[in-house]
Write a protein that holds these residues in place. Sequence first.
Motif, mmCIF file in Angstrom:
data_model
loop_
_atom_site.group_PDB
_atom_site.id
_atom_site.type_symbol
_atom_site.label_atom_id
_atom_site.label_comp_id
_atom_site.label_asym_id
_atom_site.label_seq_id
_atom_site.Cartn_x
_atom_site.Cartn_y
_atom_site.Cartn_z
ATOM 1 N N ILE A 27 0.833 -1.202 0.000
ATOM 2 C CA ILE A 27 0.000 0.000 0.000
ATOM 3 C C ILE A 27 0.870 1.255 0.000
ATOM 4 C CG2 ILE A 27 -1.728 1.292 1.302
ATOM 5 C CD1 ILE A 27 -2.669 -1.484 2.378
ATOM 6 N N ASP A 28 1.940 1.236 0.798
ATOM 7 C CA ASP A 28 2.839 2.389 0.801
ATOM 8 C C ASP A 28 3.507 2.583 -0.550
ATOM 9 O OD1 ASP A 28 2.410 3.406 3.296
ATOM 10 O OD2 ASP A 28 4.107 2.422 4.249
ATOM 11 N N GLN A 29 3.640 1.507 -1.303
ATOM 12 C CA GLN A 29 4.337 1.574 -2.584
ATOM 13 C C GLN A 29 3.455 2.106 -3.708
ATOM 14 O OE1 GLN A 29 6.470 -2.045 -3.148
ATOM 15 N NE2 GLN A 29 7.265 -1.524 -5.161
ATOM 16 N N VAL A 30 2.136 1.814 -3.685
ATOM 17 C CA VAL A 30 1.313 2.116 -4.860
ATOM 18 C C VAL A 30 0.153 3.079 -4.614
ATOM 19 C CG1 VAL A 30 1.856 -0.171 -5.790
ATOM 20 C CG2 VAL A 30 -0.296 0.166 -4.562
ATOM 21 N N ALA A 31 -0.321 3.219 -3.373
ATOM 22 C CA ALA A 31 -1.602 3.909 -3.152
ATOM 23 C C ALA A 31 -1.453 5.421 -3.150
ATOM 24 C CB ALA A 31 -2.236 3.445 -1.849
ATOM 25 N N MET A 32 -2.404 6.089 -3.794
ATOM 26 C CA MET A 32 -2.509 7.547 -3.743
ATOM 27 C C MET A 32 -3.480 7.995 -2.658
ATOM 28 S SD MET A 32 -2.673 8.544 -7.782
ATOM 29 C CE MET A 32 -2.496 10.287 -7.409
ATOM 30 N N ARG A 33 -4.385 7.086 -2.248
ATOM 31 C CA ARG A 33 -5.394 7.393 -1.240
ATOM 32 C C ARG A 33 -5.860 6.067 -0.641
ATOM 33 N NH1 ARG A 33 -7.282 7.222 -6.259
ATOM 34 N NH2 ARG A 33 -6.362 9.221 -6.745
ATOM 35 N N CYS A 34 -6.492 6.158 0.512
ATOM 36 C CA CYS A 34 -6.969 4.959 1.205
ATOM 37 C C CYS A 34 -8.440 5.137 1.574
ATOM 38 C CB CYS A 34 -6.158 4.697 2.470
ATOM 39 S SG CYS A 34 -4.425 4.282 2.183
ATOM 40 N N ALA A 35 -9.267 4.177 1.161
ATOM 41 C CA ALA A 35 -10.665 4.135 1.577
ATOM 42 C C ALA A 35 -10.729 3.259 2.825
ATOM 43 C CB ALA A 35 -11.545 3.564 0.462
ATOM 44 N N CYS A 36 -10.907 3.887 3.971
ATOM 45 C CA CYS A 36 -10.791 3.202 5.259
ATOM 46 C C CYS A 36 -12.170 2.811 5.778
ATOM 47 C CB CYS A 36 -10.088 4.093 6.274
ATOM 48 S SG CYS A 36 -8.444 4.632 5.744
ATOM 49 N N PHE A 37 -12.422 1.500 5.850
ATOM 50 C CA PHE A 37 -13.630 0.994 6.488
ATOM 51 C C PHE A 37 -13.403 1.054 7.994
ATOM 52 C CE2 PHE A 37 -14.625 -0.341 2.360
ATOM 53 C CZ PHE A 37 -15.899 -0.873 2.305
ATOM 54 N N GLU A 38 -14.272 1.771 8.683
ATOM 55 C CA GLU A 38 -14.070 1.983 10.114
ATOM 56 C C GLU A 38 -15.376 1.787 10.865
ATOM 57 O OE1 GLU A 38 -10.698 5.500 9.426
ATOM 58 O OE2 GLU A 38 -12.792 6.005 9.874
ATOM 59 N N ARG A 39 -15.279 1.154 12.010
ATOM 60 C CA ARG A 39 -16.426 1.061 12.906
ATOM 61 C C ARG A 39 -16.412 2.289 13.794
ATOM 62 N NH1 ARG A 39 -20.693 -1.761 12.098
ATOM 63 N NH2 ARG A 39 -20.961 -2.490 14.253
ATOM 64 N N ARG A 40 -17.506 3.058 13.756
ATOM 65 C CA ARG A 40 -17.599 4.306 14.500
ATOM 66 C C ARG A 40 -18.687 4.178 15.556
ATOM 67 N NH1 ARG A 40 -13.558 7.449 13.802
ATOM 68 N NH2 ARG A 40 -14.786 9.361 13.962
ATOM 69 N N HIS A 41 -18.393 4.728 16.718
ATOM 70 C CA HIS A 41 -19.356 4.712 17.815
ATOM 71 C C HIS A 41 -20.085 6.052 17.839
ATOM 72 C CE1 HIS A 41 -21.020 3.242 21.593
ATOM 73 N NE2 HIS A 41 -20.856 4.472 22.078
ATOM 74 N N VAL A 42 -21.404 5.994 17.648
ATOM 75 C CA VAL A 42 -22.236 7.193 17.660
ATOM 76 C C VAL A 42 -23.353 6.966 18.667
ATOM 77 C CG1 VAL A 42 -23.625 8.798 16.300
ATOM 78 C CG2 VAL A 42 -21.765 7.527 15.216
ATOM 79 N N HIS A 100 -25.127 5.391 21.219
ATOM 80 C CA HIS A 100 -25.059 4.112 21.937
ATOM 81 C C HIS A 100 -24.945 2.927 20.972
ATOM 82 C CE1 HIS A 100 -26.059 6.293 25.583
ATOM 83 N NE2 HIS A 100 -27.069 6.867 24.943
ATOM 84 N N SER A 101 -24.497 3.165 19.749
ATOM 85 C CA SER A 101 -24.391 2.065 18.788
ATOM 86 C C SER A 101 -23.163 2.260 17.899
ATOM 87 C CB SER A 101 -25.659 1.989 17.917
ATOM 88 O OG SER A 101 -25.810 3.179 17.154
ATOM 89 N N ASN A 102 -22.763 1.169 17.228
ATOM 90 C CA ASN A 102 -21.646 1.199 16.293
ATOM 91 C C ASN A 102 -22.160 1.112 14.867
ATOM 92 O OD1 ASN A 102 -19.804 1.274 18.388
ATOM 93 N ND2 ASN A 102 -19.482 -0.933 18.419
ATOM 94 N N ILE A 103 -21.560 1.875 13.966
ATOM 95 C CA ILE A 103 -21.912 1.828 12.550
ATOM 96 C C ILE A 103 -20.622 1.722 11.741
ATOM 97 C CG2 ILE A 103 -24.030 3.166 12.853
ATOM 98 C CD1 ILE A 103 -22.504 5.596 11.726
ATOM 99 N N THR A 104 -20.749 1.254 10.502
ATOM 100 C CA THR A 104 -19.608 1.175 9.592
ATOM 101 C C THR A 104 -19.641 2.364 8.640
ATOM 102 O OG1 THR A 104 -19.541 -1.236 9.673
ATOM 103 C CG2 THR A 104 -18.463 -0.188 7.802
ATOM 104 N N VAL A 105 -18.524 3.069 8.557
ATOM 105 C CA VAL A 105 -18.407 4.184 7.625
ATOM 106 C C VAL A 105 -17.169 3.961 6.772
ATOM 107 C CG1 VAL A 105 -19.523 5.786 9.228
ATOM 108 C CG2 VAL A 105 -17.033 5.603 9.198
#
Length: 599
Positions: free
Chosen positions: A210-225, A227-232
């Motif tokens: 990834i460090d060698q080729v990527a210009m950007r990263c689409a990061c799947f993240e679990r976020r706490h909002v 009282h629940s968790n969602i994927t963004v």
Amino acid sequence: MSITALNLSHITYTYPGAPEPIFEDVTVTFAPGWTAVLGDNGIGKSTLMHIAQGKLTPERGQVSPSDAVIAFCPQDVAAVPDNLDDFSADWSPETIAIRDTLGIADDWPYRYDTLSGGERKRLQIACALAAHPDVLILDEPTNHVDAPTRNAIAQAMLDFTGQRHALATTAMPTANGQHHEESNGKETATLPAPRRGRVGIVVSHDIELIDQVAMRCACFERRHVGHSNITVVTMRPGNYTAALADATAQQAGERHALDQASKEAARLQRESASRRHDAALAATSWRANRTIDRKDHDARNAAKLAKMTSVDGSAGSAQARLDARVEAARQAADSITVAAKRYDGDLAAFAGIEPSHATELVRLDAGVIPFGASAVQVPAQSGDPVAGAGGESSNTAEVGKSGKPIDIAQSAGTTGAASDIPVTAHAWHTPDGVRIPVLSVGPNDHIGIIGPNGAGKTTILNALLARLDTQPFDVPRLVIAQNTTSDDAHAAFGQLAQLTPTDRGDVLSAMAQLNADPDRIIAASSEPSPGELRKLLLCLGVTRHPHLIIMDEPTNHLDLHSRQALARALAAYRGAVIVVSHDMPFLREAVTQLWQVHA
């Protein structure tokens, strides 16, 4: 054709039978150049890629442009490329260049089933590139491959987007075992802008790639909002190193903002409670003392406060306004999104397994193991040294058959030097098979088998497994193969269902320590991700108290945190371990000696 971007808009998808969506209302734009898709195992990365290429239909949302030509290279090396026959007959200059970059031998398309995992992966990628798509999606392209091959794959990826640039060079193995010069990927200079309107998407846990080729990263993240968790999905500029720094800074800011908002909400809550308490005391005093001395100013002030804060008084609006401020502060704190809590930990159950009391668990005699066979069939010269059994063999001198010193890192095809781990055995790829010394595994040996793709590492592993099946005594063992199948998934979930409640709880708890969500995995039991399935197989194995753990490329499909937890668990395990891997950072922590197979 060329496209300006691949757009996924407001995508929602729920696995069949799952209680809630894997992701909801996700929007992401993939611009020309390479975008790395990052995230934990099972968070939905591969699922979103299947939606992007039209293999899955979302409940809501759309993908555009609808007429883009999309090529996909799957994780599974057993999957034969659809255009393999076309590739075998294609000798255009562009396809010849792809063959040269990836070191594809002319006969590989005709003997796909006989290729090693790394060779299959190179051929899969070559076929995807030869389709000349507008969008190329690579799902874990560096699983199964050695370090020089990883660098060649990176160069082929940059060729696809027109971004290849001069880097320092290293020896890249070709199909015949020779070497040509390729990038070692250590350059960290900014990538040039894509010269072609081509979109590349790579789903990977390989930081170096990834460090060698990527210009950007689409990061799947679990976020706490609230009282629940969602994927963004958050798009971050730069490669993995830059995206990690950006995410770290963002998370620090979010934690500070949440801390300040929580403190303000708590302050207002305390103030409101204090006023109500004082008003209640004043009201009690007022009722008990209807007549107040005009000169008793304290009593008169208390009476006024009681009237002001009384809910049935005309001045009670002051308390109501304070209550509104409390609620607004509470909502402000709840609205701040932060990273969901991780459950990374150590698999402590491994450390509690007692090792075998035998002095030797398995032994292979010196000789040659023919490719495709599972037994040593050609005796070697007498006096060949013994390797393993807790000690170094006499053939540990790093000298090749020509008498010249061996470059361990280059010959092994690993990332990073191997010289800090003692090499206790050298095996050699020959036209007849893999020539080995006597190989012995003691009850506490932690052995890593290293070597370039196609050298014969898995051949040695298969010979050890065959010997374990035929020797007169049984060795309780946990074996996790390089590739898992849907049959493995069905068998694993069947075994999980048959466990006692206590053992099932132990397995699910161990999975949580690998940052897996047991509830989500059970809900999606028909199709767990390869990484989730490996975690389940590993944690199920603990319940059998194995004396020997054998794993072929164990870090394939695992996210970074899970790799680290697995390495720590194997290091703490007191039984014997045999691991085939190209991942030297993992080996440094998990094993204490190496068997090296030379091409």
